[in-house]
Enzyme design. Structure first.
Site, short mmCIF file in Angstrom:
data_model
loop_
_atom_site.label_atom_id
_atom_site.label_comp_id
_atom_site.label_asym_id
_atom_site.label_seq_id
_atom_site.Cartn_x
_atom_site.Cartn_y
_atom_site.Cartn_z
N ASP A 36 0.67 -0.99 -0.03
CA ASP A 36 -0.09 0.08 0.08
C ASP A 36 0.79 1.14 0.03
O ASP A 36 1.96 1.32 0.55
CB ASP A 36 -1.01 -0.12 1.32
CG ASP A 36 -1.89 0.95 1.10
OD1 ASP A 36 -2.18 1.39 -0.01
OD2 ASP A 36 -2.55 1.38 2.17
N GLY A 37 0.35 2.45 -0.56
CA GLY A 37 1.00 3.81 -0.40
C GLY A 37 1.50 4.27 -1.82
O GLY A 37 2.38 5.22 -1.94
N GLY B 129 0.27 5.40 -4.62
CA GLY B 129 -0.27 6.83 -5.05
C GLY B 129 0.07 7.86 -3.99
O GLY B 129 0.40 8.98 -4.72
N HIS C 64 3.30 3.35 -8.87
CA HIS C 64 3.27 1.97 -9.26
C HIS C 64 4.55 1.53 -9.86
O HIS C 64 4.94 0.42 -9.64
CB HIS C 64 2.11 1.85 -10.09
CG HIS C 64 0.69 2.22 -9.60
ND1 HIS C 64 0.53 1.58 -8.41
CD2 HIS C 64 -0.34 2.90 -9.84
CE1 HIS C 64 -0.97 1.96 -8.09
NE2 HIS C 64 -1.15 2.89 -8.96
N ARG D 19 -10.74 1.90 -10.18
CA ARG D 19 -9.93 2.89 -10.39
C ARG D 19 -10.06 3.65 -11.63
O ARG D 19 -10.53 3.09 -12.61
CB ARG D 19 -8.64 2.58 -10.06
CG ARG D 19 -8.43 1.95 -8.52
CD ARG D 19 -6.81 1.86 -8.03
NE ARG D 19 -6.78 1.39 -6.77
CZ ARG D 19 -5.62 1.47 -6.12
NH1 ARG D 19 -4.26 1.70 -6.76
NH2 ARG D 19 -5.64 1.00 -4.88
N LEU E 31 12.63 -19.26 -3.61
CA LEU E 31 11.37 -18.25 -3.08
C LEU E 31 10.35 -18.61 -4.34
O LEU E 31 10.68 -18.58 -5.32
CB LEU E 31 11.80 -16.98 -3.03
CG LEU E 31 10.58 -16.10 -2.76
CD1 LEU E 31 10.16 -16.13 -1.15
CD2 LEU E 31 10.86 -14.57 -3.03
#
Length: 231
Positions: A12-13, A15, A29, A63, A123
């Protein structure tokens, strides 16, 4: 230090990070995609087995059209830039969600990365893309009901067996959300039943290797009792 096997992150964050710098949201992004590379490599080095990143939710279609269009192009930009490095580090790419709802070109890019890395043993970098946890659970119930209808199994489902009907069949050890919001936003609702949660004010574009290590250190300070008593 005990390393959590399965880690999920709500990225998150992006934008707000861009707005603070007078940049368009797409710039956030783009920087966030670079952070995926950094954290993926760090998680691989640390010894995390699976890292699930909330890349695109079922609600993100609401969006603005230009932002959604950029998010659909972002996997191509990311894998063009970093796939070689992911392969060199033995990282396997997977996804969780309804990929078929994306443009065909986006589907091809993601599927190519999955196929190319399928034999890697490091991973598991899982991108939750067009993912919503309530939708995941409903689809799991539908698959189970279909199995009963086709007499592939009896109506004797256990919790562990039901989890195998989900996009993400593992329990989450550590759930992290960046940028200060304190909610799950329809992410892995079944799988986080006994997760440890860490909500950090750091926005995703600024979340780095040290931030991840700090979260794991905090995770190690928790007393995970799973409903029992401390030893």
């Amino acid at each position: 230090m005990q390393i959590p096997s399965t880690v999920a992150i709500i990225m998150d964050g992006n934008g707000r990070w861009a707005k603070k710098r007078g940049l368009p949201r797409t710039a956030g992004h783009k920087k966030g995609a670079d952070t995926i590379r950094d954290i993926g490599l760090a998680a691989n080095d640390i010894g995390i087995k699976k890292l699930i990143l909330y890349a695109f939710s079922t609600e993100n279609w609401k969006r603005p059209e230009d932002e959604v269009g950029y998010l659909c192009k972002l996997p191509g930009i990311f894998f063009d830039r970093y796939m070689k490095e992911l392969m060199e580090n033995n990282i396997r790419v997977t996804f969780a969600g309804e990929l078929e709802k994306f443009p065909e070109e986006t589907q091809k890019v993601i599927q190519k990365a999955v196929n190319l890395s399928q034999n890697n043993t490091g991973l598991n970098l899982c991108l939750a893309i067009n993912y919503g946890s309530r939708r995941e659970i409903v689809l799991g119930i539908q698959k189970y009901a279909q199995d009963i209808k086709e007499q592939k199994r009896n109506n004797d489902l256990t919790e562990d067996e039901f989890q195998q009907y989900l996009f993400v069949p593992e329990d989450i050890d550590l759930m992290i959300r960046t940028s200060g919001e304190v909610r799950l936003s329809n992410f892995l609702l079944w799988q986080v039943a006994y997760s440890e949660f860490i909500f950090t004010p750091v926005p995703w574009p600024d979340f780095d290797r040290q931030c991840l290590i700090d979260c794991i250190k905090e995770y190690n300070e928790r007393d995970r009792r799973f409903g029992g008593l401390s030893s």
